[in-house]
Write an enzyme that holds these catalytic residues in place. Sequence first.
Site, PDB file in Angstrom:
ATOM      1  N   ASN A 114       0.923  -1.609   0.090  1.00  0.00           N
ATOM      2  CA  ASN A 114      -0.062  -0.080   0.336  1.00  0.00           C
ATOM      3  C   ASN A 114       1.316   1.056   0.539  1.00  0.00           C
ATOM      4  OD1 ASN A 114      -1.431   1.966   0.958  1.00  0.00           O
ATOM      5  ND2 ASN A 114      -3.325   1.208   1.909  1.00  0.00           N
ATOM      6  N   TYR A 150      -7.054  -3.755  -2.179  1.00  0.00           N
ATOM      7  CA  TYR A 150      -7.462  -2.578  -1.608  1.00  0.00           C
ATOM      8  C   TYR A 150      -9.026  -2.523  -0.981  1.00  0.00           C
ATOM      9  CZ  TYR A 150      -7.326   1.963   0.680  1.00  0.00           C
ATOM     10  OH  TYR A 150      -7.408   2.845   1.180  1.00  0.00           O
ATOM     11  N   GLU A 203      -3.979   2.078  -2.781  1.00  0.00           N
ATOM     12  CA  GLU A 203      -4.124   3.337  -2.281  1.00  0.00           C
ATOM     13  C   GLU A 203      -3.534   3.884  -3.795  1.00  0.00           C
ATOM     14  OE1 GLU A 203      -4.249   3.537   1.777  1.00  0.00           O
ATOM     15  OE2 GLU A 203      -4.925   6.295   1.096  1.00  0.00           O
ATOM     16  N   ASP A 243       2.708   4.597   4.328  1.00  0.00           N
ATOM     17  CA  ASP A 243       2.720   4.205   6.085  1.00  0.00           C
ATOM     18  C   ASP A 243       1.895   2.435   6.134  1.00  0.00           C
ATOM     19  OD1 ASP A 243       0.219   4.810   5.261  1.00  0.00           O
ATOM     20  OD2 ASP A 243      -0.814   5.905   6.464  1.00  0.00           O
ATOM     21  N   HIS A 244       2.292   1.993   5.266  1.00  0.00           N
ATOM     22  CA  HIS A 244       2.280   1.093   4.805  1.00  0.00           C
ATOM     23  C   HIS A 244       3.987   0.261   4.710  1.00  0.00           C
ATOM     24  CE1 HIS A 244      -2.066  -0.412   5.627  1.00  0.00           C
ATOM     25  NE2 HIS A 244      -2.049   1.238   4.644  1.00  0.00           N
ATOM     26  N   ASP A 263      -3.839  -4.948   0.783  1.00  0.00           N
ATOM     27  CA  ASP A 263      -4.002  -4.166   2.025  1.00  0.00           C
ATOM     28  C   ASP A 263      -6.058  -4.591   2.046  1.00  0.00           C
ATOM     29  OD1 ASP A 263      -5.101  -2.892   4.130  1.00  0.00           O
ATOM     30  OD2 ASP A 263      -4.640  -0.841   4.036  1.00  0.00           O
ATOM     31  N   ASN A 297      -7.234  -4.547   5.691  1.00  0.00           N
ATOM     32  CA  ASN A 297      -7.915  -3.882   6.594  1.00  0.00           C
ATOM     33  C   ASN A 297      -8.734  -4.831   7.358  1.00  0.00           C
ATOM     34  OD1 ASN A 297      -7.686  -0.949   5.999  1.00  0.00           O
ATOM     35  ND2 ASN A 297      -8.554  -0.386   4.513  1.00  0.00           N
TER      36      ASN A 297
END
EC number: 3.1.11.2
Length: 266
Positions: free
Chosen positions: A7, A113, A34, A256-257, A156, A158
């Site tokens: 991501n 995603y 993303e 951030d990943h 990702d 989530n």
Amino acid sequence: MRIATWNINSLRARTERVVAFLERRDVDVLALQELKARPEQLDLSAFEAAGYACAMHGLNQWNGVGILSRVGLEDVRTEVEALPTYPEDETGVLEARMISGIVGDGLRLWSLYVPNGREIDHPHYAYKLRWLDAVRAEGERALAADPETRTVFAGDFNVAPLDEDVWDMAAFEGATHVTEPERAAFRAIVDAGYADLVRPYAPGPGVYTYWDYQALRFPKKEGMRIDFALGSPAVQRAVVDARIDRDERKGKGASDHAPVIVDLEL
DNA sequence: ATGGTTGAGCATCAA
């Protein structure tokens, strides 16, 4: 063949980072999530110059997914049967959260995603559960058509499937990503025949793929394991190594990943 | 102060 998923939280902001990652880790195929751009906004020339075929899918400024491959990229798909849409006929905002292609020697790699869910009582949460169920259905369909299918669902998700996949369960009380329905939806994909290819090589606790930009989560080692590569039995037998590249979360301008890497001998 | 950043695009939304 070395495959990876990442991501990237804006491909345009991190093109040079991705090129450097592909080179540094000698990656053959990269699933991206993303993108934060529509395909026509992207300049893919740096990847093409490095020998990668590119397939990108994006319809708004928040989502977008893609695949980079230097071992072939054919039969690109961007949806599955029964894929739900969001929001339901309200603003007409379309989403683009999945793409797949045949790479290497007959491997279908999906870059997923998964919708965030936002809040448990938000419509996005129900959408997330339906979306994950559509992935499960596609996985079952692929295995029914061919028990030896080489299929990987990477991206990702989530969802933090286990308590050990977040730094502190108490911090997630009432929050998405750790609820039983989300975990059940994740397990349903696993139970359909798609095992986590990475966890055996990178067991927890304390092993994460995402750290929030806020509150110094990365230096405080407060992360979440929410990025996965789930593979069919034929792929499971081909895994020789896997790792989470935590180094890519370091430094100025990091996503951030962190990327997740799987080595296959198909 | 709920502990406060990042990206896209230009006020605010999403994560």
